[in-house]
Scaffold this active site. Structure first.
Site, PDB file in Angstrom:
ATOM      1  N   ASP A  39       0.823  -0.966   0.167  1.00 31.80           N
ATOM      2  CA  ASP A  39       0.023  -0.207   0.032  1.00 31.80           C
ATOM      3  C   ASP A  39       0.818   1.356   0.087  1.00 31.80           C
ATOM      4  O   ASP A  39       1.605   1.720   1.041  1.00 31.80           O
ATOM      5  CB  ASP A  39      -0.758  -0.134   1.227  1.00 31.80           C
ATOM      6  CG  ASP A  39      -1.835   1.222   1.102  1.00 31.80           C
ATOM      7  OD1 ASP A  39      -2.173   1.577   0.270  1.00 31.80           O
ATOM      8  OD2 ASP A  39      -2.139   1.664   2.241  1.00 31.80           O
ATOM      9  N   GLU A  48      -1.058  -1.245  -4.936  1.00 22.89           N
ATOM     10  CA  GLU A  48      -2.267  -0.410  -5.005  1.00 22.89           C
ATOM     11  C   GLU A  48      -1.897   0.701  -6.029  1.00 22.89           C
ATOM     12  O   GLU A  48      -1.037   1.270  -6.215  1.00 22.89           O
ATOM     13  CB  GLU A  48      -2.830   0.380  -3.864  1.00 22.89           C
ATOM     14  CG  GLU A  48      -4.209   0.872  -4.145  1.00 22.89           C
ATOM     15  CD  GLU A  48      -4.898   1.288  -2.476  1.00 22.89           C
ATOM     16  OE1 GLU A  48      -4.810   2.664  -2.427  1.00 22.89           O
ATOM     17  OE2 GLU A  48      -5.098   0.560  -1.852  1.00 22.89           O
ATOM     18  N   ASP A  81      -2.919   0.960   6.898  1.00 23.58           N
ATOM     19  CA  ASP A  81      -1.932   0.680   5.954  1.00 23.58           C
ATOM     20  C   ASP A  81      -1.602  -0.690   5.909  1.00 23.58           C
ATOM     21  O   ASP A  81      -1.293  -1.331   4.805  1.00 23.58           O
ATOM     22  CB  ASP A  81      -0.631   1.350   6.077  1.00 23.58           C
ATOM     23  CG  ASP A  81      -1.189   3.207   6.145  1.00 23.58           C
ATOM     24  OD1 ASP A  81      -1.099   3.973   5.264  1.00 23.58           O
ATOM     25  OD2 ASP A  81      -1.355   3.467   7.312  1.00 23.58           O
TER      26      ASP A  81
END
Length: 200
Positions: A7, A68, A141
């Site tokens: 992430d 991501e 996260d």
């Protein structure tokens, strides 16, 4: 398959390694959040992200890296920092000849919760349940990185089947075009032969 889920972010970068087993079985191997001081120069922060990712790649030897995809954000500065961190991760993976896959936030949410509009609390809850964790991963996260890895493990077989189907369709189309071209050449040859015979 072992997936390193990332992430991306400069202040906090979630990293997680998840193993996929038969069916939809998943197992968490490691999860953490890489932090860089906001007072550091951009280049120094990116270097710290790079060093951390290199260490994770060396330690856990994933088969693929799932990141991501940076989506539209209202804060342009934040979006740029996120994209820069994602680029550093992708570069580190490329250096090791590892495939890199990008998943949108909605794809990740839909994969782990069934809804592309799920909030972070729902994602964290489902990640905790799916991986059989005794405690919810924090901060968000970390949970997002785990969710990314799970998303890739579950979506990869579908993507592979689609890619194989597309390749087969493309091959069939090429063969069909080749047969048509051969038929046209044969017909043209016949017409030339017929015209020559008539003229004689």
């Amino acid at each position: 398959m072992r997936v390193l889920g990332v992430d991306p972010g400069l202040t906090r970068l979630g990293v997680a390694v998840v193993d996929g087993g038969t069916g939809r079985a998943v197992r968490a191997v490691a999860v953490d959040v890489v932090r860089t001081p906001v007072d550091d120069e951009l280049a120094v922060r990116l270097l710290k992200v790079s060093d951390a990712i290199e260490a994770w790649l060396e330690r856990h030897r994933p088969d693929v890296v799932a990141i991501e995809r940076v989506f539209s954000q209202h804060n342009v500065r934040t979006a740029m920092a996120t994209a820069q961190a994602a680029g550093v991760v992708a570069l580190a993976a490329a250096r090791r000849d590892l495939p890199v896959m990008f998943h949108t936030p909605s794809e990740v949410k839909a994969a782990v919760t069934g809804s592309g509009r799920a909030d972070k609390a729902q994602v964290t809850l489902m990640v905790t349940k799916l991986l059989g964790l005794t405690a919810a991963p924090k901060p968000a996260d970390a949970a997002d990185a785990l969710a990314l890895a799970i998303c890739h493990l579950w979506r990869a077989p579908v993507r592979n089947r689609m890619a194989e189907a597309e390749a087969r369709a493309a091959e069939l189309a090429r063969n069909h075009r080749a047969r048509l071209a051969a038929a046209r050449r044969l017909e043209a040859g016949r017409r030339r032969s017929t015209g020559k015979a008539v003229s004689e």
